[in-house]
Motif scaffolding. Structure first.
Motif, PDB file in Angstrom:
ATOM      1  N   SER A  15      50.469 -18.573  56.807  1.00 13.55           N
ATOM      2  CA  SER A  15      49.921 -17.547  57.698  1.00 13.55           C
ATOM      3  C   SER A  15      50.609 -16.194  57.477  1.00 13.55           C
ATOM      4  O   SER A  15      50.405 -15.267  58.258  1.00 13.55           O
ATOM      5  CB  SER A  15      50.048 -17.971  59.162  1.00 13.55           C
ATOM      6  OG  SER A  15      51.401 -17.983  59.573  1.00 13.55           O
ATOM      7  N   ASP A  16      51.406 -16.115  56.419  1.00 17.03           N
ATOM      8  CA  ASP A  16      52.160 -14.889  56.116  1.00 17.03           C
ATOM      9  C   ASP A  16      52.968 -14.405  57.313  1.00 17.03           C
ATOM     10  O   ASP A  16      53.101 -13.211  57.561  1.00 17.03           O
ATOM     11  CB  ASP A  16      51.229 -13.767  55.642  1.00 17.03           C
ATOM     12  CG  ASP A  16      50.639 -14.042  54.273  1.00 17.03           C
ATOM     13  OD1 ASP A  16      51.331 -14.662  53.445  1.00 17.03           O
ATOM     14  OD2 ASP A  16      49.488 -13.641  54.037  1.00 17.03           O
ATOM     15  N   GLY A  17      53.489 -15.356  58.097  1.00 20.57           N
ATOM     16  CA  GLY A  17      54.313 -15.026  59.244  1.00 20.57           C
ATOM     17  C   GLY A  17      53.545 -14.472  60.426  1.00 20.57           C
ATOM     18  O   GLY A  17      54.138 -14.040  61.401  1.00 20.57           O
ATOM     19  N   LYS A  18      52.219 -14.524  60.364  1.00 23.02           N
ATOM     20  CA  LYS A  18      51.394 -13.925  61.410  1.00 23.02           C
ATOM     21  C   LYS A  18      50.763 -14.966  62.333  1.00 23.02           C
ATOM     22  O   LYS A  18      50.070 -14.608  63.272  1.00 23.02           O
ATOM     23  CB  LYS A  18      50.287 -13.085  60.774  1.00 23.02           C
ATOM     24  CG  LYS A  18      50.830 -11.942  59.942  1.00 23.02           C
ATOM     25  CD  LYS A  18      49.729 -11.219  59.219  1.00 23.02           C
ATOM     26  CE  LYS A  18      50.327 -10.167  58.281  1.00 23.02           C
ATOM     27  NZ  LYS A  18      49.377  -9.636  57.350  1.00 23.02           N
ATOM     28  N   GLY A  19      50.977 -16.246  62.050  1.00 25.67           N
ATOM     29  CA  GLY A  19      50.362 -17.289  62.860  1.00 25.67           C
ATOM     30  C   GLY A  19      51.016 -17.422  64.226  1.00 25.67           C
ATOM     31  O   GLY A  19      52.156 -17.033  64.434  1.00 25.67           O
TER      32      GLY A  19
END
Length: 91
Positions: A15-19
């Motif tokens: 989630s590229d750290g966005k989850g």
């Protein structure tokens, strides 16, 4: 107990750290996810799968035993590249 931290790490990577990590944690504790994991576990047992990820390429197991995750990923890439080269496909 080792599975959850590893899944959380995977989740954050994909989630590229966005989850939404809290939602992910809640979902992982749900009855539905527990049933799915148990179902998949039974399928794995029936197929003789001993761990995950259990990756084969043309029937050859790409083992992760005794090596780091980075080494494992490098081995997968090397095997895929080798097969592409055999087929004359550019990487």
């Amino acid at each position: 107990e080792q599975r959850q931290p590893q899944f959380e790490e995977y989740f954050m990577q994909v989630s590229d750290g966005k989850g939404d990590l809290e939602k992910f944690r809640k979902d992982m504790q749900s009855v539905e996810v527990t049933k799915k994991i148990n179902f998949d576990g039974k399928l794995a047992d029936a197929a003789g799968v001993e761990w995950t990820p259990y990756i084969t390429l043309n029937g050859e197991l790409i083992t992760q035993r005794g090596i780091t995750r980075d080494e494992f990923l490098k081995n997968i890439r090397a095997k895929i590249d080798e097969e592409l080269e055999k087929k004359g496909i550019e990487k």
